[in-house]
Design an enzyme around this catalytic site. Structure first.
Site, PDB file in Angstrom:
ATOM      1  N   ARG A  96       0.857  -1.188   0.000  1.00  0.00           N
ATOM      2  CA  ARG A  96       0.000   0.000   0.000  1.00  0.00           C
ATOM      3  C   ARG A  96       0.894   1.239   0.000  1.00  0.00           C
ATOM      4  NH1 ARG A  96      -2.181   3.137   4.630  1.00  0.00           N
ATOM      5  NH2 ARG A  96      -3.656   4.582   3.667  1.00  0.00           N
ATOM      6  N   HIS A 117      -2.743  11.069   0.655  1.00  0.00           N
ATOM      7  CA  HIS A 117      -2.225  10.854   2.006  1.00  0.00           C
ATOM      8  C   HIS A 117      -1.647  12.192   2.487  1.00  0.00           C
ATOM      9  CE1 HIS A 117      -0.886   7.392   4.807  1.00  0.00           C
ATOM     10  NE2 HIS A 117      -0.557   8.501   5.437  1.00  0.00           N
ATOM     11  N   GLU A 169      -7.320   8.553   6.062  1.00  0.00           N
ATOM     12  CA  GLU A 169      -7.625   9.209   7.344  1.00  0.00           C
ATOM     13  C   GLU A 169      -8.079  10.655   7.185  1.00  0.00           C
ATOM     14  OE1 GLU A 169      -4.493   8.791  10.195  1.00  0.00           O
ATOM     15  OE2 GLU A 169      -4.515   6.607  10.113  1.00  0.00           O
ATOM     16  N   ASN A 173      -7.336   1.836   9.778  1.00  0.00           N
ATOM     17  CA  ASN A 173      -6.050   2.047  10.436  1.00  0.00           C
ATOM     18  C   ASN A 173      -6.303   2.047  11.937  1.00  0.00           C
ATOM     19  OD1 ASN A 173      -5.133   2.447   7.856  1.00  0.00           O
ATOM     20  ND2 ASN A 173      -4.667   4.629   8.090  1.00  0.00           N
ATOM     21  N   TYR A 184      -4.492   1.791  15.854  1.00  0.00           N
ATOM     22  CA  TYR A 184      -3.246   1.849  16.629  1.00  0.00           C
ATOM     23  C   TYR A 184      -3.384   1.661  18.131  1.00  0.00           C
ATOM     24  CZ  TYR A 184      -0.714   3.366  12.495  1.00  0.00           C
ATOM     25  OH  TYR A 184      -0.135   3.406  11.259  1.00  0.00           O
ATOM     26  N   GLU A 228      -3.385  -0.072   8.120  1.00  0.00           N
ATOM     27  CA  GLU A 228      -2.250   0.334   8.947  1.00  0.00           C
ATOM     28  C   GLU A 228      -2.418  -0.223  10.349  1.00  0.00           C
ATOM     29  OE1 GLU A 228      -1.288   4.514   9.218  1.00  0.00           O
ATOM     30  OE2 GLU A 228      -1.684   4.836   7.091  1.00  0.00           O
TER      31      GLU A 228
HETATM   32  C1  FCB Z   1      -1.323   7.286  10.587  1.00  0.00           C
HETATM   33  C2  FCB Z   1      -0.877   7.829   9.242  1.00  0.00           C
HETATM   34  C3  FCB Z   1       0.476   7.333   8.809  1.00  0.00           C
HETATM   35  C4  FCB Z   1       1.445   7.276   9.975  1.00  0.00           C
HETATM   36  C5  FCB Z   1       0.849   6.489  11.116  1.00  0.00           C
HETATM   37  C6  FCB Z   1       1.765   6.322  12.290  1.00  0.00           C
HETATM   38  O1  FCB Z   1      -2.212   8.176  11.166  1.00  0.00           O
HETATM   39  O2  FCB Z   1      -1.808   7.508   8.250  1.00  0.00           O
HETATM   40  O3  FCB Z   1       0.938   8.167   7.783  1.00  0.00           O
HETATM   41  O4  FCB Z   1       1.793   8.549  10.342  1.00  0.00           O
HETATM   42  O5  FCB Z   1      -0.331   7.110  11.543  1.00  0.00           O
END
Ligand code: FCB
Length: 446
Positions: free
Chosen positions: A78, A121, A167, A293, A295, A351
């Site tokens: 990607r 992006h 995002e 995405n 985290y 992500e």
């Molecule tokens: C996301 C972004 C990516 C990177 C990660 C850690 O929010 O899409 O570009 O910065 O976080």
């Protein structure tokens, strides 16, 4: 076929990057500046005043990077296209820039890696900012659709999927509300306008691409996280609902349902431009996939400031070096929630990864990153459990293939499964590279 290979069917292992974070070559071969060039060159905006002028120099090193990726054995990559490299000044076809992406896509196919393309992006061509503030300008969604059409025409015969935006919440929130990302505005009223225009850009982009390349799977990439109220008090519960609507639903609801979420704060309800009947159809055109995405977990507490009247208290769980709470279980519940709420045809984790400091001694062939290995293993496990519970999860892209320019944090934060020694641009695989390789080959089961 071995059992591992069988369970890997319809599921793809990948790695993820984005143009401004890795490419460099900021003024070469007809590329014109984006808002991130301006922002990173404004003193004090990025840690250490770092910028993406050179980054990982992937623009020149792309071929050996693809070899390294082929060694990893992933089935998907990607990446994002830099709008102002593809179209100089955001509007004029730039043959040399276009050629770069043609070579990249062909290079991936040659190595049996499927190209997953993201159009936007965060690197908006500077001209659109100079003309009425970028995403505040109602004409930018139309320019975006023209750009989407050009990319679809040029590369749509060879890419696996195209995502419109990465995002969008981060663009509107950090770019226009908080001011921590380009273009650095600090007005939540503006963030509302930007959000609405981003939704328009998504809709117009999908419409333009469908008419040109009806067979290409199209979607969008949304950031979502596990959110929990800090207590069971009615104030904190209400705050959590407001924040949930903003963080996880502000874009997903219009995109899947054609309307804003019910629980937005009074401030957002007043300031978000209304969705007309026409908009509703435009925003909610059928998609072939959604990228998520994920985290962290974020705790929510009642607060007094717009737009959400919420606070996010200090982490209590162990964190990565970003200060982000590590909470793999949240990925499973989030995927189930996305599946049960929006019923997307297909989901990719576009992500997931850990910002951790790793060092290279200047000699070793491998960089040790045991904490990243642990983070990834636990998140892969959680994703797999969601898949086994019926979520149509078709792939997992780890963020990131390479250490890179981490926006406002510059080069201080490392997310790569490949270490970059910035002075020499040498690439050194980390332990997590080998973990990912084992998943990709089916040797290691989630
Ligand atoms: C996301 C972004 C990516 C990177 C990660 C850690 O929010 O899409 O570009 O910065 O976080």
């Amino acid at each position: 076929m071995s059992p591992a290979e069988m369970s890997n069917q319809n599921f793809l292992w990948g790695v993820s990057t984005s143009a401004y974070q890795i490419e460099g070559a900021h003024d070469e071969d007809g590329r014109t500046p984006s808002i991130w060039d301006t922002f990173s060159h404004t003193p004090g905006k990025v840690a250490n005043n770092d910028n993406g002028d050179v980054a990982c120099d992937h623009y020149h090193l792309w071929e050996s990077d693809l070899d390294l990726m082929a060694g990893l054995g992933v089935q998907g990559y990607r990446f994002s296209v830099s709008w102002s490299r593809f179209l100089s000044n955001g509007v004029t076809r730039n043959p040399k820039g276009i050629d770069f992406y043609n070579r990249l896509v062909d290079g991936l196919l040659k190595r049996n890696i499927k190209p997953f393309l993201t159009l936007y992006h965060w690197d908006l061509p500077k001209e659109f900012y100079d003309d009425r503030g970028g995403w505040l300008n109602p004409d930018v969604p139309k320019y975006f659709a023209d750009y989407a059409a050009e990319v679809a025409k040029e590369l749509g015969d060879r890419v696996a999927t195209i995502a419109t935006l990465n995002e969008p919440l981060v663009c509107s929130d950090e770019g226009y509300g908080r001011g921590t990302h380009a273009p650095g505005h600090k007005s939540y009223k503006e963030a509302c306008v930007a959000a609405y225009h981003l939704l328009k850009a998504h809709g117009l982009g999908i419409r333009a691409m469908r008419s040109i390349r009806p067979q290409v799977p199209l979607g969008i990439v949304l950031n979502m996280n596990e959110l929990t109220p800090v207590s069971s008090s009615s104030e904190d519960e209400a705050a959590w609902k407001r924040f949930y609507a903003y963080h996880n639903e502000l874009y997903a609801h219009p995109i899947f349902f054609g309307r804003y979420p019910e629980n937005l704060s009074s401030y957002l309800r007043e300031n978000m431009p209304p969705i007309t009947v026409e908009d509703s159809k435009l925003f909610s055109q059928p998609l072939d996939f959604v990228g998520i995405n994920y985290y962290m977990r974020i705790q929510i507490k009642a607060g007094s400031n717009p737009p959400n009247f919420c606070e996010t208290p200090k982490a209590v769980l162990p964190t990565t070096d970003m200060g982000w709470e590590i909470y793999p279980e949240g990925l499973k519940s989030l995927l189930l929630w996305v599946h049960n709420t929006y019923h997307p045809k297909s989901i990719y984790i576009t992500e997931n990864g850990a910002g951790l400091h790793d060092t290279w001694d200047g000699k070793s062939q491998i960089v040790a990153d045991p904490r990243r290995v642990d983070y990834l293993k636990r998140h892969v496990r959680a994703a797999w459990e969601a898949k086994e519970s019926g979520v149509p999860l078709n792939g997992f892209f780890c963020w990131s293939f390479l250490d890179n320019f981490e926006w406002g944090y510059g080069y201080a934060k490392r997310f790569g499964i490949v270490h970059i020694d910035y002075p020499t641009k040498k690439r050194i695989p980390k332990e997590s590279y080998f973990l990912w390789k084992n998943y990709a080959s089916g040797k290691l089961k989630p």
